[in-house]
Design a protein around this motif. Structure first.
Motif, PDB file in Angstrom:
ATOM      1  N   ARG A   1      10.084  22.211  -9.442  1.00 22.75           N
ATOM      2  CA  ARG A   1      10.863  22.186 -10.685  1.00 22.75           C
ATOM      3  C   ARG A   1      11.742  20.938 -10.740  1.00 22.75           C
ATOM      4  N   ARG A   2      12.306  20.558  -9.609  1.00 19.59           N
ATOM      5  CA  ARG A   2      13.163  19.369  -9.567  1.00 19.59           C
ATOM      6  C   ARG A   2      12.346  18.087  -9.753  1.00 19.59           C
ATOM      7  N   ILE A   3      11.136  18.047  -9.207  1.00 21.38           N
ATOM      8  CA  ILE A   3      10.246  16.895  -9.409  1.00 21.38           C
ATOM      9  C   ILE A   3       9.916  16.761 -10.892  1.00 21.38           C
ATOM     10  N   LEU A   4       9.485  17.858 -11.495  1.00 21.71           N
ATOM     11  CA  LEU A   4       9.114  17.838 -12.913  1.00 21.71           C
ATOM     12  C   LEU A   4      10.282  17.390 -13.782  1.00 21.71           C
ATOM     13  N   ALA A   5      11.451  17.945 -13.533  1.00 22.06           N
ATOM     14  CA  ALA A   5      12.636  17.597 -14.320  1.00 22.06           C
ATOM     15  C   ALA A   5      13.012  16.129 -14.130  1.00 22.06           C
ATOM     16  N   ALA A   6      12.930  15.631 -12.901  1.00 23.24           N
ATOM     17  CA  ALA A   6      13.267  14.229 -12.637  1.00 23.24           C
ATOM     18  C   ALA A   6      12.357  13.278 -13.407  1.00 23.24           C
ATOM     19  N   LEU A   7      11.138  13.748 -13.694  1.00 22.38           N
ATOM     20  CA  LEU A   7      10.167  12.904 -14.394  1.00 22.38           C
ATOM     21  C   LEU A   7      10.031  13.277 -15.872  1.00 22.38           C
TER      22      LEU A   7
ATOM     23  N   VAL B   1       0.741  14.918  -8.355  1.00 23.71           N
ATOM     24  CA  VAL B   1       1.555  16.130  -8.248  1.00 23.71           C
ATOM     25  C   VAL B   1       1.867  16.617  -9.660  1.00 23.71           C
ATOM     26  N   VAL B   2       2.322  15.703 -10.511  1.00 27.72           N
ATOM     27  CA  VAL B   2       2.701  16.082 -11.874  1.00 27.72           C
ATOM     28  C   VAL B   2       1.473  16.412 -12.716  1.00 27.72           C
TER      29      VAL B   2
ATOM     30  N   ALA C   1       7.372  14.208  -2.164  1.00 22.12           N
ATOM     31  CA  ALA C   1       7.156  13.998  -3.598  1.00 22.12           C
ATOM     32  C   ALA C   1       8.486  14.026  -4.358  1.00 22.12           C
ATOM     33  N   LEU C   2       9.401  14.874  -3.953  1.00 26.04           N
ATOM     34  CA  LEU C   2      10.721  14.914  -4.589  1.00 26.04           C
ATOM     35  C   LEU C   2      11.461  13.596  -4.359  1.00 26.04           C
ATOM     36  N   ARG C   3      11.386  13.061  -3.160  1.00 28.43           N
ATOM     37  CA  ARG C   3      12.026  11.760  -2.889  1.00 28.43           C
ATOM     38  C   ARG C   3      11.426  10.659  -3.768  1.00 28.43           C
ATOM     39  N   ILE C   4      10.106  10.676  -3.920  1.00 31.34           N
ATOM     40  CA  ILE C   4       9.437   9.685  -4.766  1.00 31.34           C
ATOM     41  C   ILE C   4       9.878   9.850  -6.216  1.00 31.34           C
ATOM     42  N   ALA C   5       9.884  11.082  -6.712  1.00 25.79           N
ATOM     43  CA  ALA C   5      10.268  11.335  -8.108  1.00 25.79           C
ATOM     44  C   ALA C   5      11.689  10.866  -8.378  1.00 25.79           C
ATOM     45  N   ARG C   6      12.575  11.108  -7.451  1.00 26.86           N
ATOM     46  CA  ARG C   6      13.974  10.685  -7.620  1.00 26.86           C
ATOM     47  C   ARG C   6      14.114   9.160  -7.597  1.00 26.86           C
ATOM     48  N   ALA C   7      13.178   8.466  -6.992  1.00 22.98           N
ATOM     49  CA  ALA C   7      13.238   7.000  -6.921  1.00 22.98           C
ATOM     50  C   ALA C   7      12.706   6.321  -8.184  1.00 22.98           C
ATOM     51  N   VAL C   8      12.019   7.073  -9.041  1.00 22.51           N
ATOM     52  CA  VAL C   8      11.498   6.490 -10.288  1.00 22.51           C
ATOM     53  C   VAL C   8      12.679   6.188 -11.202  1.00 22.51           C
ATOM     54  N   PRO C   9      12.805   4.934 -11.646  1.00 25.08           N
ATOM     55  CA  PRO C   9      13.946   4.591 -12.508  1.00 25.08           C
ATOM     56  C   PRO C   9      13.975   5.432 -13.784  1.00 25.08           C
ATOM     57  N   ASP C  10      15.156   5.882 -14.146  1.00 24.32           N
ATOM     58  CA  ASP C  10      15.369   6.637 -15.386  1.00 24.32           C
ATOM     59  C   ASP C  10      15.987   5.672 -16.393  1.00 24.32           C
TER      60      ASP C  10
ATOM     61  N   ALA D   1       0.812  -1.223   0.000  1.00 23.83           N
ATOM     62  CA  ALA D   1       0.000   0.000   0.000  1.00 23.83           C
ATOM     63  C   ALA D   1       0.844   1.271   0.000  1.00 23.83           C
ATOM     64  N   VAL D   2       1.862   1.331   0.861  1.00 28.59           N
ATOM     65  CA  VAL D   2       2.682   2.542   0.964  1.00 28.59           C
ATOM     66  C   VAL D   2       3.303   2.889  -0.387  1.00 28.59           C
ATOM     67  N   GLN D   3       3.817   1.895  -1.079  1.00 32.22           N
ATOM     68  CA  GLN D   3       4.439   2.137  -2.378  1.00 32.22           C
ATOM     69  C   GLN D   3       3.386   2.529  -3.410  1.00 32.22           C
ATOM     70  N   ALA D   4       2.250   1.851  -3.433  1.00 36.23           N
ATOM     71  CA  ALA D   4       1.204   2.156  -4.402  1.00 36.23           C
ATOM     72  C   ALA D   4       0.656   3.568  -4.200  1.00 36.23           C
ATOM     73  N   VAL D   5       0.427   3.956  -2.955  1.00 42.95           N
ATOM     74  CA  VAL D   5      -0.056   5.315  -2.689  1.00 42.95           C
ATOM     75  C   VAL D   5       0.978   6.337  -3.160  1.00 42.95           C
ATOM     76  N   SER D   6       2.262   6.043  -2.985  1.00 45.93           N
ATOM     77  CA  SER D   6       3.293   6.983  -3.456  1.00 45.93           C
ATOM     78  C   SER D   6       3.278   7.095  -4.975  1.00 45.93           C
ATOM     79  N   PHE D   7       3.014   5.997  -5.683  1.00 43.75           N
ATOM     80  CA  PHE D   7       2.896   6.062  -7.144  1.00 43.75           C
ATOM     81  C   PHE D   7       1.775   7.026  -7.531  1.00 43.75           C
ATOM     82  N   HIS D   8       0.650   6.861  -6.851  1.00 38.24           N
ATOM     83  CA  HIS D   8      -0.515   7.685  -7.194  1.00 38.24           C
ATOM     84  C   HIS D   8      -0.277   9.148  -6.825  1.00 38.24           C
ATOM     85  N   LEU D   9       0.344   9.370  -5.691  1.00 40.44           N
ATOM     86  CA  LEU D   9       0.623  10.751  -5.282  1.00 40.44           C
ATOM     87  C   LEU D   9       1.504  11.458  -6.303  1.00 40.44           C
ATOM     88  N   ILE D  10       2.594  10.844  -6.718  1.00 40.51           N
ATOM     89  CA  ILE D  10       3.510  11.529  -7.627  1.00 40.51           C
ATOM     90  C   ILE D  10       2.834  11.790  -8.968  1.00 40.51           C
ATOM     91  N   ASP D  11       1.994  10.866  -9.392  1.00 41.52           N
ATOM     92  CA  ASP D  11       1.252  11.061 -10.639  1.00 41.52           C
ATOM     93  C   ASP D  11       0.374  12.310 -10.532  1.00 41.52           C
TER      94      ASP D  11
END
Length: 189
Positions: A176-182, A119-120, A143-152, A107-117
């Motif tokens: 701006r850093r979240i948007l750029a990371a994604l 935010v963007v 949200a920045l921590r989550i965005a940085r964890a998304v594999p590039d 749940a914690v990971q899934a909610v973080s996926f939805h949150l970052i989606d």
């Protein structure tokens, strides 16, 4: 990131932004490559329905994820439903079936996926409408921590990838850093 009052505030902020969308706005371009604002709202609404189903243990039902035309009222209803689903007491112990990932997640990971989606996508809607957009500090840093964890990498170049490859952004503003990371240009207009 778990469901909390600050994440609930964030989803309600997205409801406020989407409530400003009129029928005349639905054909507007968005920062989401091939999507109009109508396409983006349909996607966002479907994701709320799907994540609500996943929180309730029925995320494997593909009908819950079906993308249909949606306006601001349908979006608000779906957002309130996902908030109610995430707040159910047994949710933190549940695995969320997420068919688009082909797997289930805690749940914690899934909610973080939805949150970052959201935010963007909240930023996407605001930019499409020419509105300002700010993140509350209690949402911005997680949200920045989550965005940085998304594999590039090359997977972000595949058709249908949810994010494009990261772009350079060395500023201090977390949004701006979240948007750029994604893979979003923070200066998109």
């Amino acid at each position: 990131m778990t469901y909390s009052s600050s994440t609930a505030v964030w989803w309600r902020t997205s409801i406020e932004i989407v409530s400003r969308v009129s029928a005349d706005d639905l054909g507007r371009r968005t920062p989401c490559a091939e999507w109009t604002l109508a396409d983006l709202l349909a996607h966002m609404t479907a994701q709320h329905h799907g994540f609500a189903a996943a929180a309730r243990g029925t995320g494997g039902d593909l009908a819950a994820w079906e993308v249909r035309p949606a306006g601001s009222a349908g979006y608000a209803e779906a957002a309130e439903d996902v908030l109610a689903a995430f707040a159910e007491p047994e949710v933190p112990q549940r695995e969320f079936a997420l068919p688009e990932f082909g797997a289930s997640f805690p749940a914690v990971q899934a909610v973080s996926f939805h949150l970052i989606d959201y935010v963007v996508h909240g930023w996407d809607v605001a930019r499409s409408l020419g509105l300002g957009y700010r993140l509350a500090p209690e949402v911005a840093e997680p949200a920045l921590r989550i965005a940085r964890a998304v594999p590039d990498g090359d997977t972000r170049l595949a058709p249908g990838a949810p994010f494009k490859p990261a772009v350079d952004e060395n500023g201090q503003d977390p949004l701006r850093r979240i948007l750029a990371a994604l893979g979003r240009s923070p200066d998109w207009a």
